[in-house]
Design an enzyme around this catalytic site. Structure first.
Site, PDB file in Angstrom:
ATOM      1  N   LYS A 170      39.174 -34.949 -13.048  1.00  0.00           N
ATOM      2  CA  LYS A 170      38.940 -35.908 -11.955  1.00  0.00           C
ATOM      3  C   LYS A 170      38.879 -35.072 -10.674  1.00  0.00           C
ATOM      4  CE  LYS A 170      40.242 -38.003  -8.830  1.00  0.00           C
ATOM      5  NZ  LYS A 170      39.614 -37.867  -7.471  1.00  0.00           N
ATOM      6  N   GLU A 245      49.933 -27.335  -8.044  1.00  0.00           N
ATOM      7  CA  GLU A 245      49.593 -26.354  -6.994  1.00  0.00           C
ATOM      8  C   GLU A 245      49.489 -27.152  -5.713  1.00  0.00           C
ATOM      9  OE1 GLU A 245      49.387 -23.155  -7.360  1.00  0.00           O
ATOM     10  OE2 GLU A 245      49.287 -22.961  -9.533  1.00  0.00           O
ATOM     11  N   CYS A 279      44.920 -23.528   1.245  1.00  0.00           N
ATOM     12  CA  CYS A 279      46.352 -23.819   1.067  1.00  0.00           C
ATOM     13  C   CYS A 279      47.213 -22.585   1.297  1.00  0.00           C
ATOM     14  CB  CYS A 279      46.588 -24.384  -0.318  1.00  0.00           C
ATOM     15  SG  CYS A 279      45.792 -23.413  -1.590  1.00  0.00           S
ATOM     16  N   GLU A 369      51.913 -28.600   7.126  1.00  0.00           N
ATOM     17  CA  GLU A 369      50.604 -28.031   6.820  1.00  0.00           C
ATOM     18  C   GLU A 369      49.545 -28.777   7.626  1.00  0.00           C
ATOM     19  OE1 GLU A 369      48.915 -28.720   2.864  1.00  0.00           O
ATOM     20  OE2 GLU A 369      48.627 -26.560   2.794  1.00  0.00           O
TER      21      GLU A 369
HETATM   22  P1  NAD Z   1      45.179 -34.939  -2.199  1.00  0.00           P
HETATM   23  O1  NAD Z   1      46.509 -34.755  -2.789  1.00  0.00           O
HETATM   24  O2  NAD Z   1      44.944 -36.123  -1.344  1.00  0.00           O
HETATM   25  O3  NAD Z   1      44.052 -34.989  -3.319  1.00  0.00           O
HETATM   26  C1  NAD Z   1      43.953 -34.038  -4.353  1.00  0.00           C
HETATM   27  C2  NAD Z   1      43.394 -34.717  -5.579  1.00  0.00           C
HETATM   28  O4  NAD Z   1      44.314 -35.718  -6.015  1.00  0.00           O
HETATM   29  C3  NAD Z   1      42.059 -35.448  -5.351  1.00  0.00           C
HETATM   30  O5  NAD Z   1      41.258 -35.329  -6.500  1.00  0.00           O
HETATM   31  C4  NAD Z   1      42.512 -36.891  -5.186  1.00  0.00           C
HETATM   32  O6  NAD Z   1      41.518 -37.811  -5.521  1.00  0.00           O
HETATM   33  C5  NAD Z   1      43.663 -36.961  -6.154  1.00  0.00           C
HETATM   34  N1  NAD Z   1      44.638 -38.036  -5.878  1.00  0.00           N
HETATM   35  C6  NAD Z   1      44.918 -38.633  -4.695  1.00  0.00           C
HETATM   36  N2  NAD Z   1      45.857 -39.594  -4.870  1.00  0.00           N
HETATM   37  C7  NAD Z   1      46.175 -39.596  -6.190  1.00  0.00           C
HETATM   38  C8  NAD Z   1      47.086 -40.338  -6.989  1.00  0.00           C
HETATM   39  N3  NAD Z   1      47.854 -41.286  -6.464  1.00  0.00           N
HETATM   40  N4  NAD Z   1      47.170 -40.048  -8.295  1.00  0.00           N
HETATM   41  C9  NAD Z   1      46.423 -39.084  -8.856  1.00  0.00           C
HETATM   42  N5  NAD Z   1      45.524 -38.358  -8.150  1.00  0.00           N
HETATM   43  C10 NAD Z   1      45.405 -38.602  -6.837  1.00  0.00           C
HETATM   44  O7  NAD Z   1      44.893 -33.600  -1.424  1.00  0.00           O
HETATM   45  P2  NAD Z   1      43.584 -33.216  -0.634  1.00  0.00           P
HETATM   46  O8  NAD Z   1      43.647 -33.807   0.725  1.00  0.00           O
HETATM   47  O9  NAD Z   1      42.389 -33.502  -1.445  1.00  0.00           O
HETATM   48  O10 NAD Z   1      43.741 -31.618  -0.591  1.00  0.00           O
HETATM   49  C11 NAD Z   1      44.428 -30.965   0.384  1.00  0.00           C
HETATM   50  C12 NAD Z   1      45.785 -30.530  -0.112  1.00  0.00           C
HETATM   51  O11 NAD Z   1      45.681 -29.746  -1.284  1.00  0.00           O
HETATM   52  C13 NAD Z   1      46.496 -29.664   0.868  1.00  0.00           C
HETATM   53  O12 NAD Z   1      47.819 -30.086   1.029  1.00  0.00           O
HETATM   54  C14 NAD Z   1      46.455 -28.284   0.240  1.00  0.00           C
HETATM   55  O13 NAD Z   1      47.468 -27.419   0.611  1.00  0.00           O
HETATM   56  C15 NAD Z   1      46.506 -28.595  -1.186  1.00  0.00           C
HETATM   57  N6  NAD Z   1      45.958 -27.485  -1.952  1.00  0.00           N
HETATM   58  C16 NAD Z   1      46.796 -26.706  -2.671  1.00  0.00           C
HETATM   59  C17 NAD Z   1      46.318 -25.631  -3.390  1.00  0.00           C
HETATM   60  C18 NAD Z   1      47.212 -24.731  -4.187  1.00  0.00           C
HETATM   61  O14 NAD Z   1      46.711 -24.019  -5.040  1.00  0.00           O
HETATM   62  N7  NAD Z   1      48.484 -24.732  -3.981  1.00  0.00           N
HETATM   63  C19 NAD Z   1      44.959 -25.374  -3.396  1.00  0.00           C
HETATM   64  C20 NAD Z   1      44.128 -26.196  -2.645  1.00  0.00           C
HETATM   65  C21 NAD Z   1      44.643 -27.266  -1.942  1.00  0.00           C
END
Ligand code: NAD
Length: 462
Positions: A170, A245, A279, A369
């Site tokens: 997803k 992650e 990130c 962040e």
């Molecule tokens: P997000 O958590 O909003 O979304 C990430 C994914 O989760 C998307 O596919 C989203 O559709 C899905 N999602 C959202 N709500 C959900 C739920 N209730 N249940 C299941 N899935 C759900 O994050 P974002 O805004 O897309 O990404 C930014 C964040 O990701 C930042 O905090 C960043 O630090 C983090 N990030 C971490 C890493 C790492 O490797 N540690 C890498 C990249 C991004």
């Protein structure tokens, strides 16, 4: 590329159960560039069934054959490199040279690394009178963010396939076209039907359904700490494996003996690349008080040079959020030395490369962040103070240390509570384990450590 109006399940593109769609918007000009289905819980269930049906055969496929499919996948991604770069630029907004050099190239290297690892890894070992089998965990639910759209997908799917797992992906709402392109590549590479499945959709609908599906054995999630915490809780309740992650607030520690100009310039470049949506970005620069003013001046000049060269952030919500953080920083007493809280262009979700000086460790901009092109520069008194500041957040994903001697930087890095540290500007290594200490996550991606996440062990005694 042209958007598919279906979901890739069981080796074919098929219509979603419902009619809901996601509009894909180019963040540089706010134009709609495509529409993809917003899959729901029924679609997720269909995809998980397809992955389950394909599991036994794929798990029993010799590692050399799995490696061959991954090698073919690498080759397809390499052949379609320009299309990948163009698609990432269109839906994420990153400048084309960066999309080519990073968004397209890194996943090719990672897919290649897993083709090699799958072939070389020993899935059996002898321990005394036992044989230990390293078996695939099963059906993987992979949920990915938009910031490195293809890399995040490949960093999960390639090791999962190498291990013998099957996958339902997803991807993020903002970047589904890159995920569709990846599904095409998997198909072209001859990966058997059902081994990889794609359900585009909304996080709280399709994402949640996947994370909570009882027939998913492992949930691998990359995204925000807020969502990760919920996914971890659901997985814990179901006694299911989970890899998370999450966010970061990494420190770039410049020790007094360092080459200051180099450390500052590389540090600013690190934060501004991908418009700060990384990130592991070193968003807190820590400088000794004797060299602080000089460092701030260098950082402001370096940020100003980026000017128009960085792309937008991914969407209007992120733009508002990042600008809000800059305002908050100033309101809490930080000094703006580059950029600012005004949107620099009328069209597109742009944020000016911003540097905040006189940031103190307890300020919001030093703790949370931001995920935009915003650098905070903090002052430290001595090495112990630097360490306290570096370790003083809930996160621990990455970091950097600069010193005149490598050994001095390494000694400091050993005391940092973080998963990855670059020494004097060390290069990215696609085989090095990547993942967080503390609230930055659970588990590791990339290389053999990333492969191990998708394996479970069985011991046979003789
Ligand atoms: P997000 O958590 O909003 O979304 C990430 C994914 O989760 C998307 O596919 C989203 O559709 C899905 N999602 C959202 N709500 C959900 C739920 N209730 N249940 C299941 N899935 C759900 O994050 P974002 O805004 O897309 O990404 C930014 C964040 O990701 C930042 O905090 C960043 O630090 C983090 N990030 C971490 C890493 C790492 O490797 N540690 C890498 C990249 C991004």
């Amino acid at each position: 590329m042209k958007a598919h109006d279906g979901l890739y399940i069981g080796g074919a593109w098929r219509p979603a159960a419902g009619r809901d769609e996601i509009e894909v918007v180019n963040p540089a000009d706010e134009q709609v560039i495509g529409r993809v289905p917003a899959g729901d819980a029924m679609d997720v269930d269909t995809a998980v069934r397809a992955a389950r049906a394909a599991l036994a055969t794929w798990a029993a496929t010799p590692p050399a054959e799995r490696a061959a499919r991954l090698g073919a996948l690498r080759d397809v991604l390499a052949a379609r490199k320009d299309e990948i770069a163009g698609t990432v630029t269109a839906e994420l907004g990153s400048p084309l040279p960066f999309s080519q050099a990073v968004h397209a190239s890194v996943p090719i290297a990672v897919a290649g690394s897993y083709a090699e690892l799958a072939a070389a890894h020993s899935f059996e070992e002898k321990v005394g009178n036992s044989t230990v089998l390293h078996e695939p965990v099963g059906v993987v639910g992979a949920i990915t963010p938009w910031n490195y759209p293809l890399h995040q997908i490949v960093a999960k799917v390639a090791p999962a396939l190498a291990a013998g797992c099957t996958v339902v992906l997803k991807p993020a709402e903002d970047t589904p076209l890159t995920a569709q392109l990846f599904a095409e590549a998997v198909h072209e590479a001859g990966v058997p039907a059902g081994v990889f499945n794609l359900v585009t959709g909304l996080g709280p609908v399709a994402g949640q359904a996947l994370a909570e599906h009882p027939d998913v054995d492992l949930v691998s999630f990359t995204g925000s700490t807020a969502v990760g915490r919920r996914i971890g809780a659901a997985a814990g309740a179901a006694v299911k494996k989970v890899a998370l992650e999450l966010g970061g607030k990494s420190a770039n520690v410049i020790l007094p003996s360092a080459d200051l100009a180099r450390a500052v310039n590389v540090g600013v470049a690190n934060v501004m690349s991908n418009s700060g949506q990384t990130c592991s970005a070193w968003t807190r620069m820590l400088v000794h008080r004797d060299r602080y003013d000089e460092a701030v001046e260098l950082a402001a000049a370096a940020a100003a040079k980026y000017g128009d060269r960085i792309g937008p952030v991914v969407n209007a919500r992120q733009q508002a959020r990042v600008l809000g953080y800059i305002e908050k920083g100033v309101a809490e007493g930080a000094r703006l030395v580059a950029g600012g809280p005004e949107a620099p262009r009328e069209q597109g979700y742009f944020v000016s490369p911003t540097v905040l000086a006189d940031v103190t460790p307890e300020m919001t901009v030093a703790q949370e962040e931001i995920f935009g092109p915003v650098l905070s520069v903090l002052r430290y008194e001595d090495e112990e103070d630097a360490l306290r500041i570096a370790n003083g957040t809930v996160y621990g994903l990455a970091g950097a240390v600069w010193a005149g001697e490598e050994s001095e930087a390494v000694a400091f890095a050993r005391r940092m509570d973080t998963g990855q540290v670059d020494i004097n500007g060390g290069r990215f290594n696609p085989l090095a384990p990547f993942g967080g200490y503390k609230q930055s996550g659970v588990g590791r991606e990339l290389g053999s450590h990333g492969l191990a996440e998708y394996l479970q062990t069985k011991s046979l005694q003789f």
